[in-house]
Design an enzyme around this catalytic site. Structure first.
Site, mmCIF file in Angstrom:
data_model
loop_
_atom_site.group_PDB
_atom_site.id
_atom_site.type_symbol
_atom_site.label_atom_id
_atom_site.label_comp_id
_atom_site.label_asym_id
_atom_site.label_seq_id
_atom_site.Cartn_x
_atom_site.Cartn_y
_atom_site.Cartn_z
ATOM 1 N N HIS A 67 -2.526 2.885 -0.090
ATOM 2 C CA HIS A 67 -2.008 3.733 1.227
ATOM 3 C C HIS A 67 -0.892 3.097 1.706
ATOM 4 O O HIS A 67 -0.354 1.941 1.264
ATOM 5 C CB HIS A 67 -3.037 3.406 2.254
ATOM 6 N N ASP A 117 -5.662 -3.014 -0.447
ATOM 7 C CA ASP A 117 -5.878 -4.099 0.425
ATOM 8 C C ASP A 117 -6.528 -4.988 -0.066
ATOM 9 O O ASP A 117 -7.300 -5.064 -1.121
ATOM 10 C CB ASP A 117 -6.989 -3.562 1.590
ATOM 11 N N HIS A 144 0.399 0.199 -1.153
ATOM 12 C CA HIS A 144 -0.717 -1.069 -1.538
ATOM 13 C C HIS A 144 -2.080 -0.780 -1.374
ATOM 14 O O HIS A 144 -2.362 0.220 -0.817
ATOM 15 C CB HIS A 144 -0.537 -2.359 -0.483
ATOM 16 N N ARG A 193 -8.679 -2.243 12.477
ATOM 17 C CA ARG A 193 -9.415 -2.099 11.290
ATOM 18 C C ARG A 193 -10.628 -2.920 10.882
ATOM 19 O O ARG A 193 -10.442 -4.025 11.323
ATOM 20 C CB ARG A 193 -8.317 -2.197 10.337
#
Length: 312
Positions: free
Chosen positions: A288, A140, A138, A303
């Site tokens: 990723h 983000d 995907h 993150r």
């Protein structure tokens, strides 16, 4: 008079294979956009981790202010390598956010668990059997009108094995599409929605109140990178639901083909984490995949995401 035998061309039996798949063969692997002049890096060492994507950066202390010259060179490295790795950074949450802020305002995300501050997202998987945001290629937050420019991820706790993250170069993926596919998708737009990606993990009661905040949005199927101008595939399994104006069956068939492109090993880099490592990726140019292969052990990551532009 003896007749002269005329050799005939060999005939092969029918050997068709199913259409719309991924096949073995030579691939074009251009790391840099056409016309981009490679230059040496003067302020740090770059150690390539893949042919077109992924480089370890050595000699930069991420906890210190960057300064304009270092920031500009790191940004060039990000554009050229798509994901940068920094071993043993061991940043505090505040320092991680401060580093990311060099590239713009930070995102908040009400769908993910909060870390030390609102901008820090924490993936705390102490229970390896709990479903989390893993095992899917995907990009983000493409369900936003302005998907993230990039993200800075740090592993706080790592399992003794597994738990790698993989990234795929979506410019290389576009470059290698058949010309007839490029002709069909250039100029096409697709719908992105947060519900498909999050309904695998959250019940409807959690998602329904957010539908007004995050309505479906449209983005180009092929976007141009705002800094390099390079064309890249911009659809993904988690959030892309259909191509606008196409028959549903035709849209589904094309999206299945495009989703598969991230699975090509030549477009990928795989990173084996150690505690305190940092990865910084260009969310505009990559997909990723977090690999959930470390049960019965845990994994903790944080993150920070940087707000991006409207895809063109």
């Amino acid at each position: 008079m003896t007749a002269i035998a005329v050799p005939t061309a060999p005939v092969l039996r029918d050997h068709r294979i199913p259409a719309d798949g991924l096949y073995e063969g030579v691939r074009v692997l251009n790391r840099l956009p056409e016309g981009w002049e490679p230059r040496p890096y003067e302020r740090f060492e770059v150690v390539p981790q893949g042919r077109t994507i992924g480089a370890e950066i050595r000699g930069v202390d991420l906890s210190r202010p960057l300064g304009d010259a270092l920031h500009a060179e790191l940004n060039r490295a990000l554009l050229e390598w798509k994901v940068l790795f920094f071993r043993g950074a061991h940043l505090t949450s505040g320092a991680q956010a401060a580093f990311a802020r060099n590239w713009g305002e930070l995102e908040t995300n009400p769908l993910l668990a909060r870390g030390a501050t609102e901008e820090v997202v924490r993936f705390d998987k102490k229970d390896p059997t709990a479903p989390t945001f893993e095992n899917v290629w995907h990009t983000d937050v493409t369900f936003r009108e302005r998907p993230a420019l990039g993200a800075v991820l740090q592993l706080r706790e790592v399992p003794p094995f597994g738990g790698d993250t993989m990234w795929a170069d979506m410019a290389a993926a576009y470059d290698n599409l058949p010309q007839e596919v490029k002709d069909r998708i250039d100029g096409a737009r697709a719908v992105h929605d947060f519900i498909p990606g999050f309904s695998r993990f959250y019940p409807a009661e959690r998602l329904a109140p957010l539908q007004e905040q995050f309505p479906p949005v449209e983005h180009p199927v092929v976007r141009r990178h705002p800094e390099t101008g390079r064309k890249m595939l911009f659809v993904n399994t988690s959030f892309t639901t259909r191509i606008v104006g196409w028959d549903r069956a035709e849209s589904d068939r094309m999206l299945r083909l495009l989703f598969q492109q991230a699975h090509v090993p030549e477009y990928q880099v795989r990173f084996r984490w150690q505690a305190g490592d940092v990865a910084f990726w260009d969310n505009r140019a990559t997909q990723h995949y977090a690999v959930a292969d470390y049960a019965p052990h845990g994994r903790v990551a944080e993150r920070v995401a940087i707000a991006g532009d409207r895809p063109q």
